[in-house]
Scaffold this active site. Structure first.
Site, PDB file in Angstrom:
ATOM      1  N   TYR A   7     -15.149   1.036   4.278  1.00 21.26           N
ATOM      2  CA  TYR A   7     -14.667  -0.275   4.731  1.00 21.26           C
ATOM      3  C   TYR A   7     -13.538  -0.769   3.825  1.00 21.26           C
ATOM      4  O   TYR A   7     -13.500  -1.914   3.413  1.00 21.26           O
ATOM      5  CB  TYR A   7     -15.814  -1.289   4.777  1.00 21.26           C
ATOM      6  CG  TYR A   7     -15.583  -2.420   5.746  1.00 21.26           C
ATOM      7  CD1 TYR A   7     -15.655  -2.207   7.122  1.00 21.26           C
ATOM      8  CD2 TYR A   7     -15.289  -3.709   5.298  1.00 21.26           C
ATOM      9  CE1 TYR A   7     -15.439  -3.248   8.011  1.00 21.26           C
ATOM     10  CE2 TYR A   7     -15.076  -4.750   6.185  1.00 21.26           C
ATOM     11  CZ  TYR A   7     -15.145  -4.516   7.536  1.00 21.26           C
ATOM     12  OH  TYR A   7     -14.931  -5.543   8.426  1.00 21.26           O
TER      13      TYR A   7
ATOM     14  N   HIS B  14      -5.826  10.300   8.218  1.00 25.25           N
ATOM     15  CA  HIS B  14      -4.892  11.119   7.439  1.00 25.25           C
ATOM     16  C   HIS B  14      -5.466  12.527   7.448  1.00 25.25           C
ATOM     17  O   HIS B  14      -6.640  12.721   7.134  1.00 25.25           O
ATOM     18  CB  HIS B  14      -4.752  10.590   6.013  1.00 25.25           C
ATOM     19  CG  HIS B  14      -3.834  11.410   5.142  1.00 25.25           C
ATOM     20  ND1 HIS B  14      -2.689  11.997   5.615  1.00 25.25           N
ATOM     21  CD2 HIS B  14      -3.905  11.741   3.833  1.00 25.25           C
ATOM     22  CE1 HIS B  14      -2.073  12.637   4.640  1.00 25.25           C
ATOM     23  NE2 HIS B  14      -2.803  12.510   3.541  1.00 25.25           N
TER      24      HIS B  14
ATOM     25  N   GLU C 101      15.670  -6.406  -7.060  1.00 20.78           N
ATOM     26  CA  GLU C 101      16.532  -6.492  -5.876  1.00 20.78           C
ATOM     27  C   GLU C 101      16.323  -5.341  -4.895  1.00 20.78           C
ATOM     28  O   GLU C 101      16.881  -5.360  -3.792  1.00 20.78           O
ATOM     29  CB  GLU C 101      17.994  -6.574  -6.307  1.00 20.78           C
ATOM     30  CG  GLU C 101      18.312  -7.891  -7.022  1.00 20.78           C
ATOM     31  CD  GLU C 101      19.796  -8.100  -7.261  1.00 20.78           C
ATOM     32  OE1 GLU C 101      20.609  -7.364  -6.664  1.00 20.78           O
ATOM     33  OE2 GLU C 101      20.131  -9.002  -8.044  1.00 20.78           O
TER      34      GLU C 101
END
Length: 338
Positions: free
Chosen positions: A26, A109, A232
């Site tokens: 979970y 996956h 940035e």
């Protein structure tokens, strides 16, 4: 040839009618997929060990978590959403012998199925439904009426019914609202690992660290180096996310765009691309998978040492100081103690 893409009209939730879906784990994907499926009218049970925050969260969300072996026995469709490094051992110890012919064994996956750590027994089809976004986005997009695109793949010889189940599952978590792309376990696993190692995690992290250290070593203030080489980066990635390379270049200054074209190829050189091909080969041949599996069987000492080292780099210390000045950032800090 363009990929095969499925949408809402290609999927029928009735394929899940009368079936119980066990979500094992979970965590990030588990909590999102379980809640979305329940909201879509599916019968969902949770397999989660007691005593941890994920167990408590499942109970908070209205589920009654069971031991993994019990949840597996009680389910028709079993989705293993546990961390890659624990799936193989848990599968052999608590899941495999509780499967029965006609079950569908799922994952989001393909690492463990592709690299033979999880082998569906005879009569059990393997199925992958992989949202291309983190669990919190899978949940929030579903709630607002949208959906995160997904990938879908099946094990060799899987039946048409398993495809119907997979598309219904994808619809149940919202994936068919965004589109579900047909792939294979090998393609999903190998491209995922390659993207993580070469660009998204390994490549970007090493580029940022190296650029930061280059400026600091040249005598520039660490704070300036952090802003230019780390902070940035989000601005640029957001532009990529919205409109690709062209939109990023449209949005930045002409000076920045010219520097992009003329200096970028001096950073990512033919030698870099050669190393990318070597990394891809290590993924395709299973070399990386073996390395990671053996690392965990040894208790992950190298992994833990590298984690401790990088959490105490100068760029991390500078970042922790600067993020306290930026009240608009929902700063997330992890323990950096040795």
């Amino acid at each position: 040839m363009p990929a095969k893409v499925y949408y809402d009209s290609d999927a029928d939730l009735s394929a899940l009618k009368g079936k119980t879906i066990a979500i094992l784990g979970y965590g990030s994907q588990g909590h999102a997929q379980a809640q979305n499926l329940r909201d879509s009218g599916c019968t969902v049970i949770i397999g989660q060990r007691p005593g941890g925050p994920n167990y408590d969260l499942a109970r908070e969300h209205g589920f009654d978590p069971k031991p993994i072996d019990e949840a597996t026995r009680d389910a028709d469709i079993v989705n293993i959403l546990l961390p890659d490094e624990v799936q193989g051992d848990l599968y052999r110890a608590r899941i495999r012998d509780n499967l029965r012919p006609g079950n569908v064994l799922m994952c989001s996956h393909g690492f463990n199925i592709h690299f033979d750590q999880v082998r569906p027994p005879a009569g059990v089809d393997g199925l992958l439904v992989a949202p291309k976004g983190p669990g919190h986005l899978v949940r929030s997009e579903f709630v607002r009426g949208g959906g995160v695109p997904c990938l879908i793949a099946m094990s060799d010889g899987a039946s048409d019914e398993t495809l119907r189940i997979g598309l219904a599952y994808a619809k149940g978590i919202g994936g068919t609202r965004g589109g579900v792309i047909r792939t294979t376990f090998a393609e999903e696993t190998e491209t995922d690992l390659f993207g993580e190692q070469v660009v998204l995690c390994g490549g970007v992290s090493e580029l940022v660290k190296s650029a930061f250290q280059t400026l600091v070593d040249a005598g520039y203030q660490p704070e300036m180096a952090y802003f230019e080489c780390m902070h940035e980066l989000k601005l640029i990635v957001d532009l990529f996310y919205q409109g690709g390379l062209s939109y990023m270049r449209y949005s930045v200054s002409n000076t920045a765009e010219f520097g992009d074209y003329t200096r970028g190829p001096r950073i990512v050189t033919e030698e870099t691309r050669k190393e990318m091909r070597r990394i891809l080969d290590e993924i395709q041949t299973g070399k990386f998978a073996r390395e990671w599996i053996l690392e965990n069987r040894a208790g992950a000492p190298v992994f833990q040492a590298m984690r401790r080292r990088d959490r105490n780099l100068e760029i991390e210390k500078v970042g922790r100081r600067l993020r306290r000045l930026m009240t608009w950032i929902n700063a997330k800090e992890v323990d950096s103690s040795p």
